[in-house]
Design an enzyme around this catalytic site. Structure first.
Site, mmCIF file in Angstrom:
data_model
loop_
_atom_site.group_PDB
_atom_site.id
_atom_site.type_symbol
_atom_site.label_atom_id
_atom_site.label_comp_id
_atom_site.label_asym_id
_atom_site.label_seq_id
_atom_site.Cartn_x
_atom_site.Cartn_y
_atom_site.Cartn_z
ATOM 1 N N TYR A 65 0.932 -1.243 0.025
ATOM 2 C CA TYR A 65 0.104 -0.086 -0.069
ATOM 3 C C TYR A 65 0.811 1.422 -0.258
ATOM 4 O O TYR A 65 1.870 1.288 0.704
ATOM 5 C CB TYR A 65 -0.829 0.145 1.103
ATOM 6 C CG TYR A 65 -2.186 -0.124 0.823
ATOM 7 C CD1 TYR A 65 -3.150 0.847 -0.102
ATOM 8 C CD2 TYR A 65 -2.979 -1.132 1.185
ATOM 9 C CE1 TYR A 65 -4.234 0.614 -0.346
ATOM 10 C CE2 TYR A 65 -4.347 -1.473 0.736
ATOM 11 C CZ TYR A 65 -4.813 -0.545 -0.008
ATOM 12 O OH TYR A 65 -6.240 -0.782 -0.738
ATOM 13 N N GLU A 67 -0.321 4.694 -0.414
ATOM 14 C CA GLU A 67 -1.324 5.933 -0.873
ATOM 15 C C GLU A 67 -0.478 7.362 -0.725
ATOM 16 O O GLU A 67 0.284 7.288 0.451
ATOM 17 C CB GLU A 67 -2.734 5.951 -0.069
ATOM 18 C CG GLU A 67 -3.622 4.936 -0.420
ATOM 19 C CD GLU A 67 -4.929 4.710 0.347
ATOM 20 O OE1 GLU A 67 -4.803 4.250 1.478
ATOM 21 O OE2 GLU A 67 -5.999 5.020 -0.128
ATOM 22 N N ASP A 242 -7.174 14.457 -23.974
ATOM 23 C CA ASP A 242 -7.118 13.018 -23.589
ATOM 24 C C ASP A 242 -6.616 12.502 -24.893
ATOM 25 O O ASP A 242 -7.116 12.250 -25.810
ATOM 26 C CB ASP A 242 -8.694 12.626 -23.472
ATOM 27 C CG ASP A 242 -8.758 11.259 -23.202
ATOM 28 O OD1 ASP A 242 -7.664 10.574 -23.343
ATOM 29 O OD2 ASP A 242 -9.794 10.800 -22.826
ATOM 30 N N THR A 271 -3.953 7.035 -21.646
ATOM 31 C CA THR A 271 -3.811 5.578 -21.189
ATOM 32 C C THR A 271 -2.416 5.008 -21.480
ATOM 33 O O THR A 271 -1.713 6.006 -22.195
ATOM 34 C CB THR A 271 -4.593 4.393 -21.902
ATOM 35 O OG1 THR A 271 -4.351 4.690 -23.331
ATOM 36 C CG2 THR A 271 -6.274 5.045 -21.771
ATOM 37 N N LYS A 274 -2.411 1.793 -25.144
ATOM 38 C CA LYS A 274 -2.795 1.809 -26.423
ATOM 39 C C LYS A 274 -1.616 1.863 -27.491
ATOM 40 O O LYS A 274 -0.740 1.069 -27.390
ATOM 41 C CB LYS A 274 -3.883 2.831 -26.546
ATOM 42 C CG LYS A 274 -5.349 2.403 -25.846
ATOM 43 C CD LYS A 274 -6.252 3.496 -25.810
ATOM 44 C CE LYS A 274 -7.469 3.018 -24.831
ATOM 45 N NZ LYS A 274 -8.378 4.152 -25.204
ATOM 46 N N ARG A 280 -1.548 -2.046 -18.906
ATOM 47 C CA ARG A 280 -2.836 -1.340 -18.744
ATOM 48 C C ARG A 280 -3.062 -0.351 -17.646
ATOM 49 O O ARG A 280 -2.818 -0.500 -16.584
ATOM 50 C CB ARG A 280 -3.915 -2.404 -18.584
ATOM 51 C CG ARG A 280 -5.394 -1.989 -18.745
ATOM 52 C CD ARG A 280 -6.386 -3.222 -19.124
ATOM 53 N NE ARG A 280 -6.047 -3.797 -20.303
ATOM 54 C CZ ARG A 280 -6.456 -3.308 -21.329
ATOM 55 N NH1 ARG A 280 -7.262 -2.465 -21.354
ATOM 56 N NH2 ARG A 280 -6.180 -3.658 -22.757
HETATM 57 C C1 LIG Z 1 -9.773 4.514 -24.142
HETATM 58 C C2 LIG Z 1 -9.936 5.669 -23.772
HETATM 59 C C3 LIG Z 1 -10.173 5.936 -22.315
HETATM 60 C C4 LIG Z 1 -10.387 5.066 -21.235
HETATM 61 O O1 LIG Z 1 -9.251 4.136 -21.112
HETATM 62 P P1 LIG Z 1 -9.548 2.973 -19.949
HETATM 63 O O2 LIG Z 1 -8.273 2.634 -19.545
HETATM 64 O O3 LIG Z 1 -10.423 2.101 -20.959
HETATM 65 O O4 LIG Z 1 -10.441 3.580 -18.728
HETATM 66 C C5 LIG Z 1 -10.574 7.493 -22.076
HETATM 67 N N1 LIG Z 1 -10.489 8.403 -23.120
HETATM 68 C C6 LIG Z 1 -10.265 8.136 -24.554
HETATM 69 C C7 LIG Z 1 -10.123 9.088 -25.436
HETATM 70 C C8 LIG Z 1 -10.070 6.634 -24.737
HETATM 71 O O5 LIG Z 1 -9.783 6.314 -26.049
#
Ligand SMILES: *Cc1c(COP(=O)(O)O)cnc(C)c1O
Length: 474
Positions: A65, A67, A242, A271, A274, A280
């Protein structure tokens, strides 16, 4: 066994340990590798992390932990987690040229929630409610919160519409972001399929959002973040990007200048799994103005950070700093453009007419199909894609009229532009031969066609082994 390489030895040993407790889990893990090796994966949001990234996650860092923030934890004995998080932050900042990085978010959605909270905490001026004078929003009691919610009620968010490629977390009702903010959308120009910045500016001037969100999950073009920042400044909004989908293209210096979100946004979320090809997870980048608020992501939004995943993030960021990653990022886009070109030459209609990034959106309505029918017909033929709405989609968000495809995963596997042309041929064959059925989900496709394409897809993949260093044995 003695001449087995380190990675095969490590994964075999791990599976043996797992199998001793619950063989079905060991089998599922092993089968997942087998299935991934066999499948032609064109899912734009997926990738294959390196063995080093995967192995960094499977250990006792998970037991701890921690935090809080580096050096200021709510638990004792966090010296090694401090090291892990510091190294991850160091690599993340250097990779993206960011002043500040926060690597604790467990996912993209978590990263967005941390960012939204930081933006609100930074913007909402509590003193205008006299009794909250000099108070910090993060220190209020439950009762005070109830009073404040009313005061928060009129915060507004301007994000990309879902059918233009925006994400649920950009202010849409089914997501908490749509409950925290009043949302309005910007879309794309009907003729070009690309963002209409003049229209976006008009909407921003009229709506006066607190937050403008750039970024997408299904938009096949570059976004001019410099222009979006100008618009945000004109209306006094915080500009957030994002970059969940295209972080690998930012890291690999494909998106530079006006197209580099880190250079123009107040705050950037991502993220890590991707196009960035890490574990992840999520991360947040910001300037010094918002850094203190982002650091409160735990405990405001998050609990204990996943130290084992932060370790894997550090490895992925370090890998992405190597010159090979820039080459990888260039190849992602070259492959995406080759795939787009191959499809167009064979008569497919693409949203916006092409791509500048890692993804392509096919308008399958032009083949007389719904996205749902096309997705299943392709899957039956060994090609994994996902259906996706297209701008002003005649079939709505469930059946849709689009197929989204992306190249990060197959590029990791080593496929190049010649293979992309072959894939375009296979996809066009399936889409052209599939006939719409009695419902928006039903279709007819001659099994000889789907079998033939499946075989061809498999042969194509045979030349590009996935995880070539990993041999799990028979
Ligand atoms: C995939 C994605 C997310 C979410 O990601 P997770 O890890 O699945 O929560 C948020 N914003 C955009 C633009 C995405 O493509």
């Amino acid at each position: 066994m003695s001449d087995l390489n380190a990675e095969s030895t490590a994964f075999r040993a791990a599976l043996d340990a797992v199998r001793a407790v619950e063989p079905r889990i060991a089998d599922a893990i092993a089968k997942e590798l087998h299935d991934q090796r066999e499948s032609l994966k064109l899912i734009a949001s997926e990738n294959y992390a390196s063995p080093a990234v995967l192995l960094a996650m499977g250990n006792w860092l998970s037991d701890k932990y921690a935090e809080g923030t580096i050096g200021r934890r709510f638990y004792a004995g966090c010296q090694n987690v401090d090291t892990v998080e510091s190294v991850a932050v160091e690599h993340a900042k250097a990779l993206f040229g960011a002043e500040y990085a926060y690597v604790q978010p467990h996912s993209g959605i978590d990263a967005n929630l941390v960012a939204y909270w930081a933006i609100l905490a930074d913007r909402v001026e509590v003193p205008y409610l006299k009794k909250f004078e000099k108070r910090q929003v993060n220190d209020l009691s439950d009762a005070e919160w109830a009073e404040l919610r009313a005061a928060f009620g009129n915060q507004r968010m301007l994000g990309m519409s879902l059918d233009a490629g925006g994400h649920l977390t950009h202010g849409f009702r089914p997501n908490i972001s749509g409950k925290m903010f009043d949302q309005r959308s910007y879309g794309v120009d009907a003729a070009t399929g690309q963002i209409d910045y003049a229209a976006l500016r008009e909407t921003a001037k009229e709506f006066k959002p607190a937050v403008i969100v750039g970024g997408y999950s299904a938009y096949p073009r570059k976004v001019n973040f410099a222009t979006m920042r100008e618009i945000a400044d004109e209306v006094g909004a915080t500009f957030m990007v994002d970059m969940a989908h295209f972080a690998g293209l930012v890291a690999g210096k494909v998106f530079t200048g006006d197209f580099n979100p880190i250079a123009h946004a107040h705050i950037v979320t991502t993220t890590t799994h991707k196009s960035l090809r890490g574990p992840r997870g999520g991360a947040v980048f910001a300037g010094p103005e918002l850094a203190d608020q982002v650091d409160r992501g735990c405990p405001m939004v998050l609990g204990g950070p996943l130290a084992h995943v932060m370790a894997a993030k550090a490895i992925a960021f370090a890998e992405a700093r190597r010159p090979e990653f820039a080459d990888y990022a260039q190849r992602i886009v070259a492959n995406s453009q080759a795939l787009a070109e191959g499809l167009k030459q064979r008569g497919a209609t693409l949203v916006s007419g092409g791509t500048d990034n890692h993804l392509v959106l096919i308008d399958v309505d032009k083949y007389g199909l719904t996205g749902r029918q096309a997705e299943q017909a392709l899957l039956d033929s060994g090609i994994v894609t996902n259906r996706n709405a297209i701008p002003a989609d005649p079939n709505g968000a469930w059946y849709t009229s689009g197929i989204r495809i992306g190249t990060p995963a197959l590029t990791t596997r080593g496929l190049g532009v010649a293979e992309m042309d072959q894939i375009a041929e296979l996809m066009h064959t399936v889409l052209g031969q599939t006939k719409a059925g009695a419902s928006k989900a039903k279709f007819d496709l001659d099994p000889a066609v789907s079998d033939g394409v499946s075989k061809a897809a498999n042969e194509l993949l045979g030349g590009f082994p996935l995880y070539p260093s990993v041999d799990l044995g028979a």
